[in-house]
Design an enzyme around this catalytic site. Sequence first.
Site, mmCIF file in Angstrom:
data_model
loop_
_atom_site.group_PDB
_atom_site.id
_atom_site.type_symbol
_atom_site.label_atom_id
_atom_site.label_comp_id
_atom_site.label_asym_id
_atom_site.label_seq_id
_atom_site.Cartn_x
_atom_site.Cartn_y
_atom_site.Cartn_z
ATOM 1 C CG HIS A 1 7.049 46.954 -14.377
ATOM 2 N ND1 HIS A 1 8.321 46.611 -14.740
ATOM 3 C CD2 HIS A 1 6.254 45.958 -14.858
ATOM 4 C CE1 HIS A 1 8.312 45.467 -15.404
ATOM 5 N NE2 HIS A 1 7.064 45.045 -15.501
ATOM 6 C CE LYS B 1 8.379 35.026 -17.548
ATOM 7 N NZ LYS B 1 7.416 36.034 -17.162
ATOM 8 N NE ARG C 1 3.445 44.889 -21.750
ATOM 9 C CZ ARG C 1 4.376 44.037 -21.379
ATOM 10 N NH1 ARG C 1 5.626 44.386 -21.391
ATOM 11 N NH2 ARG C 1 4.044 42.817 -21.004
ATOM 12 C CB SER D 1 11.639 43.322 -18.123
ATOM 13 O OG SER D 1 10.780 43.904 -17.181
HETATM 14 P P1 ADP Z 1 5.175 38.873 -16.181
HETATM 15 O O1 ADP Z 1 6.438 38.114 -16.271
HETATM 16 O O2 ADP Z 1 4.147 38.304 -15.267
HETATM 17 O O3 ADP Z 1 4.616 39.324 -17.524
HETATM 18 P P2 ADP Z 1 6.221 41.506 -15.849
HETATM 19 O O4 ADP Z 1 7.122 41.921 -14.760
HETATM 20 O O5 ADP Z 1 6.763 41.520 -17.232
HETATM 21 O O6 ADP Z 1 5.606 40.148 -15.415
HETATM 22 O O7 ADP Z 1 4.958 42.430 -15.816
HETATM 23 C C1 ADP Z 1 4.130 42.521 -14.699
HETATM 24 C C2 ADP Z 1 2.866 43.253 -15.077
HETATM 25 O O8 ADP Z 1 3.200 44.558 -15.529
HETATM 26 C C3 ADP Z 1 2.089 42.606 -16.213
HETATM 27 O O9 ADP Z 1 0.722 42.781 -15.950
HETATM 28 C C4 ADP Z 1 2.509 43.394 -17.426
HETATM 29 O O10 ADP Z 1 1.507 43.410 -18.413
HETATM 30 C C5 ADP Z 1 2.671 44.785 -16.813
HETATM 31 N N1 ADP Z 1 3.601 45.614 -17.586
HETATM 32 C C6 ADP Z 1 4.847 45.317 -18.002
HETATM 33 N N2 ADP Z 1 5.390 46.324 -18.730
HETATM 34 C C7 ADP Z 1 4.423 47.302 -18.779
HETATM 35 C C8 ADP Z 1 4.333 48.574 -19.418
HETATM 36 N N3 ADP Z 1 5.318 49.050 -20.162
HETATM 37 N N4 ADP Z 1 3.199 49.280 -19.243
HETATM 38 C C9 ADP Z 1 2.178 48.760 -18.517
HETATM 39 N N5 ADP Z 1 2.185 47.561 -17.919
HETATM 40 C C10 ADP Z 1 3.290 46.833 -18.048
#
Ligand code: ADP
Length: 161
Positions: free
Chosen positions: A17, A41, A90, A128
């Site tokens: 992130h 969630k 990703r 996460s």
């Molecule tokens: P959600 O629950 O909406 O998927 P996340 O917090 O998991 O939210 O992710 C928010 C954004 O960050 C999403 O667009 C996700 O694809 C991106 N994201 C999560 N992990 C990574 C990573 N390792 N590299 C790039 N983008 C990421």
Amino acid sequence: MRTSIYPGSFDPITYGHIDIIDRASKITDKLIVAVLNNDEKKSLFTMEERIEMIKDAVKDYKNVEVESFGGLLVDYVKEKGANIIIRGLRAVTDFEYELQLAQTNRELYKDIDTIFMLTNLQYSYLSSSIVKQVASYKGDISKFVTPFVAKKLGQKYGNIV
Ligand code: ADP
């Protein structure tokens, strides 16, 4: 002034992130990291904890703000006077859902565009949920999250006093 919104659950924020935040902050005047308040969630961290961890991680960025939001993302984007949504991609597995989301948002509010940033290869495996799993088995998560987040995860799983 161009304002962009980077929405997500951030439960908790990872280096994946942070990499997106770093790159997105350079192509917009103001970036708002918007933490989704979603009862459906089940999150490990409370909204306050998630915001605290993100604020700690982005403290050196002058044009990045952190807020919570609930309800429809497009309504929040409008309220903030923004018209760009930032999302990270990703792998192909992210694509179908992201495409659906972006097209729905554009249907709801035609002035919105979603910008996808490809993950840094170094973090393409990182999520996460994976970090939480490793932390729950007391694995080393120092390559995945900031020291502050690692400490918070340790406290959640009873690894650190
Ligand atoms: P959600 O629950 O909406 O998927 P996340 O917090 O998991 O939210 O992710 C928010 C954004 O960050 C999403 O667009 C996700 O694809 C991106 N994201 C999560 N992990 C990574 C990573 N390792 N590299 C790039 N983008 C990421």
